[in-house]
Design an enzyme around this catalytic site. Structure first.
Site, PDB file in Angstrom:
ATOM      1  N   ASP A   1      -0.993   5.370 -12.292  1.00 56.80           N
ATOM      2  CA  ASP A   1      -0.265   6.328 -11.478  1.00 56.80           C
ATOM      3  C   ASP A   1      -1.107   7.550 -11.128  1.00 56.80           C
ATOM      4  OD1 ASP A   1       2.333   7.408 -10.390  1.00 56.80           O
ATOM      5  OD2 ASP A   1       1.942   8.921 -11.920  1.00 56.80           O
ATOM      6  N   ALA A   2      -1.072   7.938  -9.854  1.00 57.75           N
ATOM      7  CA  ALA A   2      -1.629   9.209  -9.349  1.00 57.75           C
ATOM      8  C   ALA A   2      -2.924   9.613 -10.049  1.00 57.75           C
ATOM      9  CB  ALA A   2      -0.582  10.318  -9.476  1.00 57.75           C
TER      10      ALA A   2
ATOM     11  N   HIS B   1      -5.529  10.850  -8.982  1.00 61.14           N
ATOM     12  CA  HIS B   1      -6.134  12.120  -8.544  1.00 61.14           C
ATOM     13  C   HIS B   1      -5.724  13.278  -9.441  1.00 61.14           C
ATOM     14  CE1 HIS B   1      -2.577  10.976  -6.174  1.00 61.14           C
ATOM     15  NE2 HIS B   1      -2.177  12.226  -6.339  1.00 61.14           N
TER      16      HIS B   1
ATOM     17  N   ASP C   1      -2.376   5.248   3.690  1.00 61.22           N
ATOM     18  CA  ASP C   1      -2.590   5.337   5.140  1.00 61.22           C
ATOM     19  C   ASP C   1      -1.958   4.169   5.888  1.00 61.22           C
ATOM     20  OD1 ASP C   1      -4.036   7.598   4.594  1.00 61.22           O
ATOM     21  OD2 ASP C   1      -5.893   6.926   5.537  1.00 61.22           O
ATOM     22  N   PHE C   2      -2.013   2.987   5.309  1.00 65.98           N
ATOM     23  CA  PHE C   2      -1.422   1.826   5.983  1.00 65.98           C
ATOM     24  C   PHE C   2       0.079   2.026   6.120  1.00 65.98           C
ATOM     25  CE2 PHE C   2       0.421  -2.346   6.421  1.00 65.98           C
ATOM     26  CZ  PHE C   2      -0.459  -3.029   7.242  1.00 65.98           C
TER      27      PHE C   2
ATOM     28  N   HIS D   1       8.457   2.465  -4.258  1.00 67.25           N
ATOM     29  CA  HIS D   1       9.413   3.375  -4.889  1.00 67.25           C
ATOM     30  C   HIS D   1       9.240   4.808  -4.397  1.00 67.25           C
ATOM     31  CE1 HIS D   1       5.922   4.171  -7.505  1.00 67.25           C
ATOM     32  NE2 HIS D   1       6.500   5.335  -7.728  1.00 67.25           N
TER      33      HIS D   1
ATOM     34  N   GLU E   1      -3.436   4.240  -8.000  1.00 70.04           N
ATOM     35  CA  GLU E   1      -2.713   4.941  -6.948  1.00 70.04           C
ATOM     36  C   GLU E   1      -3.475   6.221  -6.678  1.00 70.04           C
ATOM     37  OE1 GLU E   1       1.364   7.331  -5.821  1.00 70.04           O
ATOM     38  OE2 GLU E   1       0.700   7.166  -7.889  1.00 70.04           O
TER      39      GLU E   1
ATOM     40  N   ASN F   1      11.452   8.929  -2.720  1.00 68.86           N
ATOM     41  CA  ASN F   1      11.103  10.330  -2.525  1.00 68.86           C
ATOM     42  C   ASN F   1      11.488  10.843  -1.149  1.00 68.86           C
ATOM     43  OD1 ASN F   1      10.225  11.142  -5.031  1.00 68.86           O
ATOM     44  ND2 ASN F   1       8.146  10.411  -4.720  1.00 68.86           N
TER      45      ASN F   1
END
Length: 605
Positions: A260-261, A263, A323-324, A390, A297, A395
């Site tokens: 998860d995330a 970054h 982006d897709f 999800h 991700e 969100n």
């Protein structure tokens, strides 16, 4: 020595306990059914450990720090009474596995289906997912991805508020139920992946910081102080999460992890945590003879994640590509709020179809900076794409799925765009039959102040996206918000949903058979018409050619075709057999191709 944290039952009848608490003056082991605490011994790296007899499976325990404060084990394998209560000793080898011949599959071979355990079935458990494997097999899916299952507060949560990363959620069925699910998946030739969260802990039941410097104030994330991957004492923190990842792969037999995330996994050291995790996973592959995949991700569009070690990369097998999704979603819906402001043009969709990244070292208006690097030379098999997940559903302020936002024909168009693209596809549970039950954000926190903070925070977080009417905002804490997010499995009673399900089936079959493989070769040509919302993709080699015409507009698209050979229709979403209004014969008449509005035609020649 790399100590194994948590409680480990041994074959000699003893149980080893180990916890990292470098600043504690004393650590005692407290058993619920015994009056006397047991002292643990500290080593030079701050690990407290001890081996004790007469500890049976199911024994409940806590640690007492400095003779006063008692907390659950941060590496607990089970929290049967919730996040604030006793940890439970669980034997590693309690499950009798039947998948010894299972070797896993490459990411390139996967068709992934993301699901939330609590809302996928009426019962919301690991074992009841097994009953739906017939459905997934009929659909043509071969890989399941579970949203996070680490123990969270209460019984309703997306999973990103987990606070015990080693303990499968007890209300889902705990260790036993999860292992039964994984075993059943392998018996049916399904791979199974797990979403894990190594960038933050949830706010309730989060006692890990009582033990040591698991967090650092050097960096901050959207959830507060960052997890300590590169500051003082970070070696033990890194080992905590490495052990967790390897546990899921080796002890629970998962085929890979979605990270998860990443970054927000901040590490400026010489050997990034993700690379170390990848290297340790490679070593586990050598040990077990099985293939594992690690999928990040990330919104950074950084190919370093998936490049080989010798090229300075982290060696992960894949990454999600926002982006897709954003390119396709904005063209389908016309939405331009928030980060969607960077998308919405046909040429950007064409770019995403060809190379995954739209922002590849180009300027983002929304972020007000240059984003990404060039993915040239990266295999499309390293990119996972979707039209729903999800995040992109849940969100939204109201949690609307694509089926509520666009027409039936556009749902088919979206599915065909994703599944004919050269990337690894991922479906979000229910999209294959156009589920309209919203997937909304839900929690079941026990702290009233925290509940209020979550309620207010959700209202503010996405207010720039969608503005709800008074009383329409879904309360994350309300049980009905959770109940309304469950799938409706009576979809075969609805003709439109049956058509959509059959359309997904044929697309997944064609994908598996390699019918769209030409779209992944070098030299793919794209052409767009912005005014009419047309994307045309074509590719050819010595075996022939493949062309896709994706009509996102409101009018019929026609084009002359030449040559002695009449094009052969691979799939047409407007065909009557998929609930459309045209026959295959009507698509090709008098030297012309006809693609109705909101439809796709893919043909070979």
């Amino acid at each position: 020595m790399n100590k194994k944290i948590g409680a480990t039952l041994k074959k000699d009848g003893k149980c080893d306990f180990c916890v990292w608490a470098p600043f504690a003056e004393s650590v005692e082991l407290i058993f619920k059914n015994r009056t006397e605490p047991q002292d643990l011994s500290k080593d030079e790296k701050g690990y407290w450990s001890g081996s004790f007899s007469e500890v049976s499976p199911g024994t409940l325990y806590k640690y007492r720090l400095n003779k006063k404060d008692e907390f659950p084990d941060p590496a607990s394998r089970s929290q049967p009474d919730g996040v604030h209560s006793w940890s439970q000793v669980i034997p590693v080898d309690a499950h009798d596995w039947h998948d010894k011949n299972w070797k896993g599959r490459e990411l390139a071979e996967m068709s992934i289906y993301e699901l939330h355990v609590g809302t996928f079935t009426p019962q919301g458990t690991f074992e009841t997912i097994i009953d739906k494997l017939d459905h997934l097999e009929e659909l043509g899916i071969n890989t399941i991805e579970l949203m996070p299952v680490a123990q969270f507060p209460g019984e309703r949560n997306w999973g990103y508020d987990g606070v015990y990363p080693f303990a499968p959620q007890d209300s889902y069925g705990g260790v036993s139920g999860l292992k039964k699910l994984v075993d059943a998946c392998h018996a049916r030739n399904f791979s199974i992946l797990l979403d894990v969260v190594y960038n933050h802990f949830g706010p309730e039941g989060n006692y890990i910081s009582q033990y040591g410097p698991y967090f650092t104030d050097k960096y901050h994330t959207p959830w507060g102080s960052a997890i300590n991957f590169d500051d003082e004492y970070s070696d033990a923190v890194r080992k905590h999460f490495i052990q967790n990842a390897l546990m899921w792969l080796e002890e629970f037999h998962f085929d890979g992890l979605r990270l998860d995330a990443i970054h927000e996994i901040i590490d400026r050291g010489a050997n990034h945590f993700l690379r170390e995790l990848s290297e340790k996973t490679d070593a586990l592959e050598q040990k077990t003879g099985r293939r594992y995949v690690l999928i990040a991700e990330s919104d950074l569009n950084d190919t370093r994640l998936i490049k080989d070690y010798e090229l300075g990369g982290y060696g992960l097998e894949g990454q999600w590509v926002d982006d897709f999704h954003h390119s396709l979603h904005t063209v389908l819906t016309g939405e331009k709020a928030g980060y969607y402001a960077d998308f919405g043009e046909m040429e950007l969709l064409a770019k995403a179809f060809k190379q995954a990244f739209v922002y590849d070292g180009t300027y983002s208006v929304f972020r007000k900076r240059t984003v990404g690097n060039n993915p040239a030379g990266i295999s499309p098999d390293n990119f996972v794409v979707c039209i729903q997940n999800h995040d992109q559903v849940g969100n939204r302020l109201l949690g609307e799925r694509l089926a509520e936002l666009v027409s039936f024909e556009k749902q088919k168009l979206a599915a065909a765009t994703m599944l004919s693209s050269p990337f690894v596809p991922m479906l979000f549970m229910g999209e294959e039959f156009g589920e309209k039950n919203r997937f909304q954000y839900f929690v079941s926190h026990g702290d009233p102040d925290l509940v209020k903070a979550v309620q207010e925070g959700r209202k503010k977080e996405f207010e720039y996206f969608f503005h709800s009417r008074e009383g329409e905002f879904p309360d994350p804490q309300a049980e009905e918000t959770f109940d309304h997010s469950k799938l409706n499995w009576n979809f075969k009673n609805d003709e439109g949903k049956r058509y959509l399900f059959e359309f997904y089936k044929i697309l997944l079959k064609l994908k598996k058979e390699g019918v769209f493989k030409l779209f992944s070769i070098k030299g793919v040509q794209t052409f767009t018409e912005e005014d009419h919302k047309i994307l045309k993709v074509s590719a050819k080699d010595h075996t022939g050619s493949l062309t896709g015409i994706f009509n996102f507009g409101n009018s019929i698209f026609t084009e002359d075709y030449s040559g002695e050979k009449t094009p052969e229709v691979v799939i047409s979403s407007a065909d009557k057999k998929w609930g459309g209004k045209i026959t295959e014969q009507e698509l090709l008449q008098e030297g012309k191709l006809k693609v109705p509005a909101e439809a796709v035609l893919i043909y070979s020649s």
